[in-house]
Design a protein around this motif. Sequence first.
Motif, short mmCIF file in Angstrom:
data_model
loop_
_atom_site.label_atom_id
_atom_site.label_comp_id
_atom_site.label_asym_id
_atom_site.label_seq_id
_atom_site.Cartn_x
_atom_site.Cartn_y
_atom_site.Cartn_z
N PRO A 119 71.26 -60.05 -56.75
CA PRO A 119 72.46 -59.69 -57.79
C PRO A 119 71.84 -59.51 -59.14
CG PRO A 119 73.21 -61.01 -56.23
CD PRO A 119 71.64 -61.16 -56.07
N PHE A 120 71.02 -60.67 -59.58
CA PHE A 120 70.43 -60.54 -61.13
C PHE A 120 69.73 -61.77 -61.40
CE2 PHE A 120 74.76 -62.25 -61.05
CZ PHE A 120 74.79 -63.71 -61.33
N SER A 121 69.15 -62.53 -60.29
CA SER A 121 68.28 -63.73 -60.25
C SER A 121 66.95 -63.41 -61.20
CB SER A 121 67.80 -64.20 -59.16
OG SER A 121 66.81 -65.39 -59.18
N THR A 122 66.61 -64.42 -62.12
CA THR A 122 65.51 -64.32 -62.72
C THR A 122 64.35 -64.62 -61.90
OG1 THR A 122 65.66 -66.65 -63.36
CG2 THR A 122 66.18 -64.87 -65.18
N THR A 123 64.52 -64.82 -60.64
CA THR A 123 63.17 -64.84 -59.58
C THR A 123 62.61 -63.42 -59.66
OG1 THR A 123 64.38 -66.54 -58.43
CG2 THR A 123 62.71 -64.90 -57.12
N THR A 124 63.31 -62.34 -60.19
CA THR A 124 62.58 -61.20 -60.53
C THR A 124 61.27 -61.15 -61.29
OG1 THR A 124 64.87 -60.07 -60.52
CG2 THR A 124 63.24 -58.96 -61.74
N PHE A 125 61.43 -62.23 -62.48
CA PHE A 125 59.94 -62.35 -62.93
C PHE A 125 59.03 -62.94 -62.00
CE2 PHE A 125 63.10 -62.24 -66.85
CZ PHE A 125 62.52 -61.42 -67.46
N GLU A 126 59.38 -64.00 -61.28
CA GLU A 126 58.16 -64.30 -60.24
C GLU A 126 57.66 -63.32 -59.48
OE1 GLU A 126 60.48 -68.08 -61.92
OE2 GLU A 126 60.94 -66.12 -61.16
N ALA A 127 58.75 -62.75 -58.84
CA ALA A 127 58.41 -61.51 -58.16
C ALA A 127 57.15 -60.62 -58.76
CB ALA A 127 59.72 -60.80 -57.25
N ILE A 132 55.46 -57.66 -56.87
CA ILE A 132 56.48 -57.52 -56.03
C ILE A 132 57.57 -56.87 -56.80
CG2 ILE A 132 58.18 -58.38 -54.22
CD1 ILE A 132 56.12 -60.49 -53.77
N PRO A 133 58.11 -55.77 -56.35
CA PRO A 133 59.18 -55.07 -57.09
C PRO A 133 60.61 -55.65 -56.68
CG PRO A 133 58.29 -53.68 -55.24
CD PRO A 133 57.65 -54.67 -55.49
N THR A 134 61.64 -55.52 -57.51
CA THR A 134 62.92 -55.99 -57.26
C THR A 134 64.05 -55.09 -57.32
OG1 THR A 134 62.37 -58.34 -58.13
CG2 THR A 134 64.88 -57.52 -58.13
N ILE A 135 65.10 -55.05 -56.19
CA ILE A 135 66.06 -54.16 -56.17
C ILE A 135 67.23 -55.04 -56.81
CG2 ILE A 135 67.74 -52.77 -55.06
CD1 ILE A 135 65.52 -51.69 -53.15
N ILE A 136 67.71 -54.81 -58.08
CA ILE A 136 69.02 -55.50 -58.45
C ILE A 136 70.21 -54.91 -58.21
CG2 ILE A 136 70.00 -56.21 -60.73
CD1 ILE A 136 67.11 -56.20 -61.91
N ILE A 137 71.16 -55.42 -57.55
CA ILE A 137 72.41 -54.86 -56.75
C ILE A 137 73.60 -55.04 -57.49
CG2 ILE A 137 71.30 -54.78 -54.65
CD1 ILE A 137 73.23 -57.02 -53.92
N ASP A 138 73.59 -55.91 -58.60
CA ASP A 138 75.02 -56.27 -59.32
C ASP A 138 74.78 -55.34 -60.58
OD1 ASP A 138 77.21 -58.08 -59.76
OD2 ASP A 138 76.20 -58.14 -61.86
N TYR A 139 76.06 -54.83 -61.03
CA TYR A 139 75.95 -53.64 -62.08
C TYR A 139 75.71 -54.53 -63.49
CZ TYR A 139 80.56 -55.17 -63.74
OH TYR A 139 81.77 -56.00 -64.33
N MET A 140 76.05 -56.03 -63.40
CA MET A 140 75.91 -56.71 -64.74
C MET A 140 74.54 -56.98 -64.59
SD MET A 140 79.18 -59.04 -65.09
CE MET A 140 78.84 -60.03 -66.59
N GLY A 141 73.78 -57.45 -63.36
CA GLY A 141 72.50 -57.72 -63.59
C GLY A 141 71.76 -56.50 -63.95
N LYS A 142 72.12 -55.27 -63.56
CA LYS A 142 71.25 -54.11 -64.04
C LYS A 142 71.25 -53.98 -65.53
CE LYS A 142 72.13 -51.23 -59.79
NZ LYS A 142 70.55 -50.69 -59.62
#
Length: 202
Positions: A119-127, A132-142
């Motif tokens: 949804p919006f995790s900062t694990t996006t940075f670790e990935a 590793i690309p991330t798909i963010i699914i929450d509009y607030m996360g986007k």
Amino acid sequence: ELLLKGNRQYYANHTEIIGILNHSPIISKKFNKKILISLQFAAGDMDKKYYDKQFNQLFDFIKRHQGLLSRNNIKVFLKDHPRTTDFSYSKRLNSFSFTENTNEYIMSALRNCSLHITPFSTTTFEAAGMGIPTIIIDYMGKELFEKEFGYPFIDLTLRGFLSDVIERPENYKKYSNTVYDWYKKFYQPFDGNEFWRIINEK
């Protein structure tokens, strides 16, 4: 570095930067058909209505793509937040033939996969640090990742991504390279001399 660039005077006066240990990104040559979804049902952060809404969002996302995931023999791993005390959400999400809960440490779980969804995790940075690309699914996360961090694949969809990397496996590397270059803008290499300077001053 992000904190120091902000308007938080406290952090500017009380933060020292020593960097992060260098590691080579795991830039795969192709999509390995394993996806990690990092969950954010963390104890004490929000009320039950908020988490119920987030659960419905995730469940609907998986259900909407179940045909696509099944046809392509893709495995989806569900990783609970480290502060989770209510595991009922992840257990209910693990109701598809291609889903599986994982208890691996987040970095190990990421190494096993080549796509991250959240949804919006900062694990996006670790990935991103592993390519590793991330798909963010929450509009607030986007909105957060676009405005605050300039994430390069803010509008990436699962259908579009899979179509791109399954039909042309060599395309996966462009996603890896792009997110790793983005990651490097926010982290600097560990500086051992700076670390010891700070320790000695204290």
